[in-house]
Write a protein that holds these residues in place. Sequence first.
Motif, PDB file in Angstrom:
ATOM      1  N   ARG A  12       0.808  -1.168   0.220  1.00  0.00           N
ATOM      2  CA  ARG A  12      -0.008   0.185  -0.002  1.00  0.00           C
ATOM      3  C   ARG A  12       1.043   1.146  -0.079  1.00  0.00           C
ATOM      4  NH1 ARG A  12      -5.376   0.504   1.096  1.00  0.00           N
ATOM      5  NH2 ARG A  12      -5.255  -1.757   0.129  1.00  0.00           N
ATOM      6  N   VAL A  13       2.145   1.377   0.753  1.00  0.00           N
ATOM      7  CA  VAL A  13       2.669   2.432   0.719  1.00  0.00           C
ATOM      8  C   VAL A  13       3.366   2.489  -0.536  1.00  0.00           C
ATOM      9  CG1 VAL A  13       5.103   3.217   1.596  1.00  0.00           C
ATOM     10  CG2 VAL A  13       3.445   2.187   3.141  1.00  0.00           C
ATOM     11  N   GLU A  14       3.785   1.412  -1.308  1.00  0.00           N
ATOM     12  CA  GLU A  14       4.315   1.418  -2.690  1.00  0.00           C
ATOM     13  C   GLU A  14       3.418   2.143  -3.664  1.00  0.00           C
ATOM     14  OE1 GLU A  14       4.340  -2.053  -4.941  1.00  0.00           O
ATOM     15  OE2 GLU A  14       6.276  -1.644  -5.709  1.00  0.00           O
ATOM     16  N   GLN A  15       2.273   1.786  -3.624  1.00  0.00           N
ATOM     17  CA  GLN A  15       1.112   2.239  -4.255  1.00  0.00           C
ATOM     18  C   GLN A  15       0.956   3.679  -4.337  1.00  0.00           C
ATOM     19  OE1 GLN A  15      -2.623   0.668  -3.534  1.00  0.00           O
ATOM     20  NE2 GLN A  15      -3.259   0.755  -5.564  1.00  0.00           N
ATOM     21  N   LEU A  16       1.194   4.211  -3.063  1.00  0.00           N
ATOM     22  CA  LEU A  16       0.751   5.750  -2.401  1.00  0.00           C
ATOM     23  C   LEU A  16       2.229   6.400  -3.043  1.00  0.00           C
ATOM     24  CD1 LEU A  16      -0.126   5.429   1.177  1.00  0.00           C
ATOM     25  CD2 LEU A  16      -1.731   6.297  -0.680  1.00  0.00           C
ATOM     26  N   LEU A  17       3.341   5.919  -3.002  1.00  0.00           N
ATOM     27  CA  LEU A  17       4.488   6.407  -3.539  1.00  0.00           C
ATOM     28  C   LEU A  17       4.412   6.581  -5.043  1.00  0.00           C
ATOM     29  CD1 LEU A  17       7.347   4.860  -1.132  1.00  0.00           C
ATOM     30  CD2 LEU A  17       6.413   7.269  -1.349  1.00  0.00           C
ATOM     31  N   LEU A  18       3.927   5.598  -5.742  1.00  0.00           N
ATOM     32  CA  LEU A  18       3.829   5.634  -7.334  1.00  0.00           C
ATOM     33  C   LEU A  18       2.975   6.366  -7.670  1.00  0.00           C
ATOM     34  CD1 LEU A  18       4.256   1.760  -7.886  1.00  0.00           C
ATOM     35  CD2 LEU A  18       5.940   3.428  -8.631  1.00  0.00           C
ATOM     36  N   GLU A  19       1.752   6.706  -7.117  1.00  0.00           N
ATOM     37  CA  GLU A  19       0.736   7.846  -7.517  1.00  0.00           C
ATOM     38  C   GLU A  19       1.601   9.286  -7.462  1.00  0.00           C
ATOM     39  OE1 GLU A  19      -2.212   7.395  -4.504  1.00  0.00           O
ATOM     40  OE2 GLU A  19      -3.111   5.348  -5.518  1.00  0.00           O
ATOM     41  N   ARG A  20       2.607   9.464  -6.439  1.00  0.00           N
ATOM     42  CA  ARG A  20       3.262  10.684  -6.459  1.00  0.00           C
ATOM     43  C   ARG A  20       4.331  10.427  -7.446  1.00  0.00           C
ATOM     44  NH1 ARG A  20       0.656   9.840  -2.026  1.00  0.00           N
ATOM     45  NH2 ARG A  20       0.333  11.526  -0.544  1.00  0.00           N
ATOM     46  N   GLY A  21       4.628   9.535  -8.131  1.00  0.00           N
ATOM     47  CA  GLY A  21       5.952   9.436  -9.283  1.00  0.00           C
ATOM     48  C   GLY A  21       6.863   8.922  -8.702  1.00  0.00           C
ATOM     49  N   LYS A  22       6.955   8.673  -7.600  1.00  0.00           N
ATOM     50  CA  LYS A  22       8.161   8.375  -6.687  1.00  0.00           C
ATOM     51  C   LYS A  22       8.343   6.895  -7.075  1.00  0.00           C
ATOM     52  CE  LYS A  22       9.153  12.057  -5.015  1.00  0.00           C
ATOM     53  NZ  LYS A  22      10.011  12.885  -5.612  1.00  0.00           N
ATOM     54  N   PHE A  23       9.828   6.624  -7.296  1.00  0.00           N
ATOM     55  CA  PHE A  23      10.381   5.250  -7.461  1.00  0.00           C
ATOM     56  C   PHE A  23      10.393   4.678  -6.184  1.00  0.00           C
ATOM     57  CE2 PHE A  23      14.381   2.392  -7.784  1.00  0.00           C
ATOM     58  CZ  PHE A  23      13.679   1.582  -8.630  1.00  0.00           C
ATOM     59  N   ALA A  24       9.480   3.464  -6.255  1.00  0.00           N
ATOM     60  CA  ALA A  24       9.391   2.547  -4.967  1.00  0.00           C
ATOM     61  C   ALA A  24       9.317   1.277  -5.442  1.00  0.00           C
ATOM     62  CB  ALA A  24       7.944   3.042  -4.338  1.00  0.00           C
ATOM     63  N   TYR A  25       9.759   0.295  -4.437  1.00  0.00           N
ATOM     64  CA  TYR A  25       9.776  -1.128  -4.839  1.00  0.00           C
ATOM     65  C   TYR A  25       9.527  -2.100  -3.666  1.00  0.00           C
ATOM     66  CZ  TYR A  25      10.253  -5.196  -7.683  1.00  0.00           C
ATOM     67  OH  TYR A  25      10.130  -6.452  -8.419  1.00  0.00           O
ATOM     68  N   VAL A  26       8.752  -3.141  -3.587  1.00  0.00           N
ATOM     69  CA  VAL A  26       8.661  -4.103  -2.398  1.00  0.00           C
ATOM     70  C   VAL A  26       9.561  -5.248  -2.610  1.00  0.00           C
ATOM     71  CG1 VAL A  26       7.256  -5.467  -1.059  1.00  0.00           C
ATOM     72  CG2 VAL A  26       6.370  -2.916  -2.020  1.00  0.00           C
ATOM     73  N   LEU A  27      10.463  -5.570  -1.711  1.00  0.00           N
ATOM     74  CA  LEU A  27      11.003  -7.012  -1.720  1.00  0.00           C
ATOM     75  C   LEU A  27      10.165  -7.662  -0.809  1.00  0.00           C
ATOM     76  CD1 LEU A  27      14.800  -5.773  -1.648  1.00  0.00           C
ATOM     77  CD2 LEU A  27      13.375  -6.636  -3.514  1.00  0.00           C
ATOM     78  N   ASP A  28       9.679  -8.640  -1.177  1.00  0.00           N
ATOM     79  CA  ASP A  28       8.723  -9.658  -0.355  1.00  0.00           C
ATOM     80  C   ASP A  28       9.308 -10.838  -0.002  1.00  0.00           C
ATOM     81  OD1 ASP A  28       6.571 -11.591  -0.516  1.00  0.00           O
ATOM     82  OD2 ASP A  28       5.560  -9.643  -0.035  1.00  0.00           O
TER      83      ASP A  28
END
Lengths: 204, 204
Positions: free
Chosen positions: A48-64
């Motif tokens: 969910r945090v990743e989604q919020l960041l991408l919505e802001r055009g921020k490079f984000a990624y989840v290692l799961d």
Amino acid sequence: MSEPKSKNITWHGTNVEKAEREQALNARGCVLWLTGLSGSGKSTIAYRVEQLLLERGKFAYVLDGDNIRYGLNKDLGFSPADRTENIRRIGEVAKLFADACAVTSTAFISPYRADRDQVRAICPAGTFIEVYVDTPIEECEKRDPKGLYKKARAGLIPEFTGVSAPYEAPENPEIVLKTAGRSVDECAAELLNYLIDKGFVTAG
Amino acid sequence: MSEPKSKNITWHGTNVEKAEREQALNARGCVLWLTGLSGSGKSTIAYRVEQLLLERGKFAYVLDGDNIRYGLNKDLGFSPADRTENIRRIGEVAKLFADACAVTSTAFISPYRADRDQVRAICPAGTFIEVYVDTPIEECEKRDPKGLYKKARAGLIPEFTGVSAPYEAPENPEIVLKTAGRSVDECAAELLNYLIDKGFVTAG
């Protein structure tokens, strides 16, 4: 810094300084290290945090923790030594992502304090953010999204964290995230606000 | 897809579809896999391409054969088995970076065809770009930026690619990059133009 196995290697300088990279991408990288029991909500919150960041055009990624075991760490099991190596490798990868200016969330049980501290130690100061996803085991067991607690209680899963293997809670995490009685959005917003406060993400 | 060691893991869906991620970041990820002899120019070219991409505000990162051995792969040496595991892990990491929408350059000798093909096999179709940095060994040995050929010829480095260990040239690389008599900028521009042609980077 420990020495690699061979002495016949030398460092390559990157042509791009860290500050130049941050400016070029208008981004600052960090590692959001979520730790907690199975079913505590780590992955859900991280995505969910990743989604919020991408919505802001921020490079984000989840290692799961679960997913990466199909790739990089598919040779590892769940013994203490393999868990340690699992976390070591993920820590190194997360560090690379953060160096590339990504807000990198990792969602692993990562039960051993020493393993997490090891990752903290390799990250540049201030870029490792330990997030203790503090969900009581009773709540995790009630959620049991993958039916793992049930199996573990039945003795079908050896070395299951919280049941037949230890979980060492963080002593000085940057964030303690209580999830019981709260929504995913509330928890994700708390993390995003932390990132904004610390200047990893610009507000708005 | 090979099975991981434990059966008690399940896939987590990311909340963000690939197309959404690409749109949010205005970027498409890929793996630029540079392969060639020691001293062929892989790292130098990769870092120059990275610089050109960052100047365009594009998320780019270099995984470097030498550097990564101080971190993720510091437990590995240069035996055939360790070289294979080295490339396997790097391939998995490069795949993650590309999935995150980065133009990911890797600069490894990666002498075994089977190892490179293994990385190609795990990457989504069209996202693995094999770049054969085709520099004659005489030229590499003349450059010898780290004095390694000298040491290898003196018998001080076992299993040195091109001297005492094999290099299997790519049979069907996406790009053959001849470096002899050309500048770093010329070579980097050739790669950048390829990325533009294929739509990984927008022109201008």
